[in-house]
Motif scaffolding. Structure first.
Motif, PDB file in Angstrom:
ATOM      1  N   MET A 169      -6.271  -4.856  22.266  1.00  0.00           N
ATOM      2  CA  MET A 169      -5.797  -3.753  21.435  1.00  0.00           C
ATOM      3  C   MET A 169      -7.821  -4.598  20.560  1.00  0.00           C
ATOM      4  SD  MET A 169      -4.506  -1.032  20.907  1.00  0.00           S
ATOM      5  CE  MET A 169      -5.160  -0.433  19.144  1.00  0.00           C
ATOM      6  N   GLU A 170      -7.504  -5.699  20.353  1.00  0.00           N
ATOM      7  CA  GLU A 170      -9.152  -5.723  20.007  1.00  0.00           C
ATOM      8  C   GLU A 170      -9.843  -5.459  21.207  1.00  0.00           C
ATOM      9  OE1 GLU A 170     -11.251 -10.463  18.486  1.00  0.00           O
ATOM     10  OE2 GLU A 170      -8.907 -10.081  19.299  1.00  0.00           O
ATOM     11  N   ASP A 171      -9.688  -6.121  22.191  1.00  0.00           N
ATOM     12  CA  ASP A 171     -10.888  -5.690  23.429  1.00  0.00           C
ATOM     13  C   ASP A 171     -11.419  -4.082  22.948  1.00  0.00           C
ATOM     14  OD1 ASP A 171     -10.607  -8.127  24.120  1.00  0.00           O
ATOM     15  OD2 ASP A 171      -9.650  -8.212  26.167  1.00  0.00           O
ATOM     16  N   CYS A 172     -10.340  -3.337  23.449  1.00  0.00           N
ATOM     17  CA  CYS A 172     -10.535  -2.022  23.264  1.00  0.00           C
ATOM     18  C   CYS A 172     -10.955  -1.252  22.316  1.00  0.00           C
ATOM     19  CB  CYS A 172      -9.564  -0.717  24.383  1.00  0.00           C
ATOM     20  SG  CYS A 172      -8.339  -0.940  23.096  1.00  0.00           S
ATOM     21  N   CYS A 173     -10.541  -1.355  21.493  1.00  0.00           N
ATOM     22  CA  CYS A 173     -11.030  -1.103  19.522  1.00  0.00           C
ATOM     23  C   CYS A 173     -11.398  -1.489  18.991  1.00  0.00           C
ATOM     24  CB  CYS A 173      -9.302  -0.176  19.485  1.00  0.00           C
ATOM     25  SG  CYS A 173      -8.606   1.053  21.007  1.00  0.00           S
ATOM     26  N   ASP A 174     -11.117  -2.861  18.943  1.00  0.00           N
ATOM     27  CA  ASP A 174     -11.249  -3.418  17.432  1.00  0.00           C
ATOM     28  C   ASP A 174      -9.976  -2.711  16.235  1.00  0.00           C
ATOM     29  OD1 ASP A 174     -12.424  -5.765  15.783  1.00  0.00           O
ATOM     30  OD2 ASP A 174     -14.743  -4.805  16.423  1.00  0.00           O
ATOM     31  N   PRO A 175      -9.940  -2.390  16.159  1.00  0.00           N
ATOM     32  CA  PRO A 175      -9.027  -2.182  15.043  1.00  0.00           C
ATOM     33  C   PRO A 175      -9.433  -3.038  13.526  1.00  0.00           C
ATOM     34  CG  PRO A 175      -6.783  -2.949  15.482  1.00  0.00           C
ATOM     35  CD  PRO A 175      -8.417  -3.169  16.650  1.00  0.00           C
ATOM     36  N   ALA A 176      -9.572  -3.803  13.642  1.00  0.00           N
ATOM     37  CA  ALA A 176      -9.830  -4.496  12.121  1.00  0.00           C
ATOM     38  C   ALA A 176     -11.404  -4.298  12.037  1.00  0.00           C
ATOM     39  CB  ALA A 176     -10.046  -6.440  12.386  1.00  0.00           C
ATOM     40  N   HIS A 177     -11.944  -3.915  12.640  1.00  0.00           N
ATOM     41  CA  HIS A 177     -13.049  -3.239  12.054  1.00  0.00           C
ATOM     42  C   HIS A 177     -13.468  -1.905  12.249  1.00  0.00           C
ATOM     43  CE1 HIS A 177     -13.782  -8.138  13.090  1.00  0.00           C
ATOM     44  NE2 HIS A 177     -14.140  -7.642  11.737  1.00  0.00           N
ATOM     45  N   LEU A 178     -12.870  -1.405  13.402  1.00  0.00           N
ATOM     46  CA  LEU A 178     -13.106   0.152  13.347  1.00  0.00           C
ATOM     47  C   LEU A 178     -12.258   0.674  12.593  1.00  0.00           C
ATOM     48  CD1 LEU A 178     -15.120   0.214  16.797  1.00  0.00           C
ATOM     49  CD2 LEU A 178     -15.773   0.143  14.650  1.00  0.00           C
ATOM     50  N   PHE A 179     -11.330   0.499  12.113  1.00  0.00           N
ATOM     51  CA  PHE A 179     -10.196   1.589  12.168  1.00  0.00           C
ATOM     52  C   PHE A 179     -10.319   2.294  10.977  1.00  0.00           C
ATOM     53  CE2 PHE A 179      -6.238   2.077   8.656  1.00  0.00           C
ATOM     54  CZ  PHE A 179      -5.573   2.815   9.943  1.00  0.00           C
ATOM     55  N   ALA A 180     -11.340   2.108   9.728  1.00  0.00           N
ATOM     56  CA  ALA A 180     -12.284   3.141   8.859  1.00  0.00           C
ATOM     57  C   ALA A 180     -13.999   3.382   8.617  1.00  0.00           C
ATOM     58  CB  ALA A 180     -11.481   3.047   7.519  1.00  0.00           C
ATOM     59  N   MET A 181     -14.368   4.005   8.853  1.00  0.00           N
ATOM     60  CA  MET A 181     -15.301   4.484   8.189  1.00  0.00           C
ATOM     61  C   MET A 181     -16.394   3.529   7.253  1.00  0.00           C
ATOM     62  SD  MET A 181     -16.361   8.532   9.204  1.00  0.00           S
ATOM     63  CE  MET A 181     -17.827   7.945   9.686  1.00  0.00           C
ATOM     64  N   THR A 182     -16.888   2.492   7.454  1.00  0.00           N
ATOM     65  CA  THR A 182     -17.424   1.693   6.110  1.00  0.00           C
ATOM     66  C   THR A 182     -18.616   2.232   6.667  1.00  0.00           C
ATOM     67  OG1 THR A 182     -17.014  -0.061   7.642  1.00  0.00           O
ATOM     68  CG2 THR A 182     -15.351  -0.118   6.558  1.00  0.00           C
ATOM     69  N   LYS A 183     -19.610   1.116   5.640  1.00  0.00           N
ATOM     70  CA  LYS A 183     -20.814   0.890   5.626  1.00  0.00           C
ATOM     71  C   LYS A 183     -20.977   0.333   6.748  1.00  0.00           C
ATOM     72  CE  LYS A 183     -22.707   1.862   1.026  1.00  0.00           C
ATOM     73  NZ  LYS A 183     -20.998   2.345   0.041  1.00  0.00           N
ATOM     74  N   MET A 184     -20.800  -0.894   7.389  1.00  0.00           N
ATOM     75  CA  MET A 184     -21.079  -2.037   7.839  1.00  0.00           C
ATOM     76  C   MET A 184     -21.293  -1.108   9.483  1.00  0.00           C
ATOM     77  SD  MET A 184     -19.047  -5.256   7.203  1.00  0.00           S
ATOM     78  CE  MET A 184     -20.148  -6.055   8.371  1.00  0.00           C
ATOM     79  N   ASN A 185     -20.219  -0.435   9.578  1.00  0.00           N
ATOM     80  CA  ASN A 185     -19.846   0.687  11.583  1.00  0.00           C
ATOM     81  C   ASN A 185     -20.311   1.763  11.176  1.00  0.00           C
ATOM     82  OD1 ASN A 185     -17.724   2.047  10.076  1.00  0.00           O
ATOM     83  ND2 ASN A 185     -16.003   0.432  10.573  1.00  0.00           N
ATOM     84  N   SER A 186     -21.152   2.415  10.014  1.00  0.00           N
ATOM     85  CA  SER A 186     -21.399   3.724  10.380  1.00  0.00           C
ATOM     86  C   SER A 186     -22.991   3.655   9.511  1.00  0.00           C
ATOM     87  CB  SER A 186     -20.401   5.076   9.315  1.00  0.00           C
ATOM     88  OG  SER A 186     -19.297   4.702  10.304  1.00  0.00           O
ATOM     89  N   PRO A 187     -23.805   2.858   9.412  1.00  0.00           N
ATOM     90  CA  PRO A 187     -24.626   3.122   8.576  1.00  0.00           C
ATOM     91  C   PRO A 187     -25.795   4.574   8.901  1.00  0.00           C
ATOM     92  CG  PRO A 187     -25.686   1.931  10.723  1.00  0.00           C
ATOM     93  CD  PRO A 187     -23.293   2.271  10.993  1.00  0.00           C
ATOM     94  N   MET A 188     -26.562   4.515   7.827  1.00  0.00           N
ATOM     95  CA  MET A 188     -27.254   5.543   7.688  1.00  0.00           C
ATOM     96  C   MET A 188     -27.888   6.139   8.204  1.00  0.00           C
ATOM     97  SD  MET A 188     -28.166   7.441   4.782  1.00  0.00           S
ATOM     98  CE  MET A 188     -27.886   6.725   2.832  1.00  0.00           C
TER      99      MET A 188
END
Length: 292
Positions: A82-101
């Motif tokens: 799961m970590e290799d394919c999807c990285d849920p710890a960081h990509l589960f929700a939209m955040t300023k870190m993973n969804s920049p302006m």
């Protein structure tokens, strides 16, 4: 009687005689007939098969679950996949870190539509995933009828992190079976359209309904389908305007897309949001109880 009538009568008698010769009538012995009557009466009074009631079904499921043992090795392997394919710890929700302006993203449920993160949407995202990971004892609670008369409420509330699906009822009449705690609750935009008139009219009913979830995070796929964006944003602004205790998190479409590919490669089509929710807790919980 006319000649034609007499001819038809003699023909009928002849046909019956032929049938009687081919299929002679048999008579059961008196004892056998009596035995058949006794057996039929017995089956009527004491049927061999009876449909179990709800309580018996629930107890049967719980007894089967008691024999289940967690495979720690398989769990570690699954977490790594799961970590290799999807990285849920960081990509589960939209955040300023993973969804920049300024970032362009595609709706995961539609192939022809994309959107760009602008100031109006960027301001709605938390800085990072708000959960303190790793989580410990987790409970994933569905809203199916299987929990009725289960008396699972106390066991569910013992979990450190409780996740519920699709804005389920948590009134006092259900507490004994489903518990009262919640930390993360999913909400599909279709529920907002069907049950709360898309929040286009009075929003008091919706706000009152949400109070039972206390300080939960409300997880919505705002950018999964284009038609779900506006209802999800209305939920965010409604709860924000009244100062509600709930915080809205938007599902990251890249995460949902990766989850779909992960399960599709294994022959399973994961289209329900609860699938992504279930995978999150498998990744970040040391102990998991599934109450579907």
């Amino acid at each position: 009687m006319s000649p034609c009538g007499r001819a038809r009568r003699h023909t009928s008698r002849g046909a019956m005689a032929v049938l009687a010769w081919k299929f002679p009538r048999t008579r059961l012995p008196v004892g056998a007939s009596a035995l058949c009557v006794v057996v039929l009466c017995w089956l009527y009074i004491f049927p061999v098969y009876r449909l179990p009631n709800e309580k018996e079904i629930v107890q049967g499921v719980l007894q089967q679950g008691a024999a289940w043992r967690r495979n720690q090795t398989a769990a570690r392997v699954f977490r790594k996949q799961m970590e290799d394919c999807c990285d849920p710890a960081h990509l589960f929700a939209m955040t300023k870190m993973n969804s920049p302006m300024g970032k362009s993203m595609w709706y995961d449920g539609e192939f022809l539509y994309s959107f760009t993160i602008d100031n109006s949407t960027y301001s709605l995202f938390p800085q990072a995933t708000p959960f303190q990971l790793p989580l410990k004892k987790c409970a994933v609670v569905g809203n199916g009828g299987i929990l009725k008369k289960s008396d699972c409420g106390r066991q569910i509330d013992e979990a450190n992190f409780v996740m519920r699906c699709n804005l389920p009822p948590l009134s006092s009449e259900y507490t004994k079976d489903v518990g009262s705690k919640s930390h993360l609750v999913t909400a599909n935009p279709s529920i907002i359209r069907q049950r709360f008139q898309n929040l286009l009219w009075s929003r008091k009913t919706f706000v009152d309904h949400m109070k039972v979830y206390n300080h939960s995070y409300i997880y919505m796929p705002a950018f999964s389908m284009k038609t779900g964006t506006e209802p999800s944003l209305r939920v965010y602004y409604t709860l924000s305007d009244v100062g509600a205790n709930q915080t809205v998190l938007f599902a990251n479409p890249n995460f949902l897309r990766s989850i779909g590919k992960f399960w599709k490669s294994r022959g399973i089509h994961a289209k329900r949001l609860s699938t992504g929710l279930f995978l999150l807790q498998l990744e970040n919980c040391t102990d998991v109880k599934d109450h579907e």
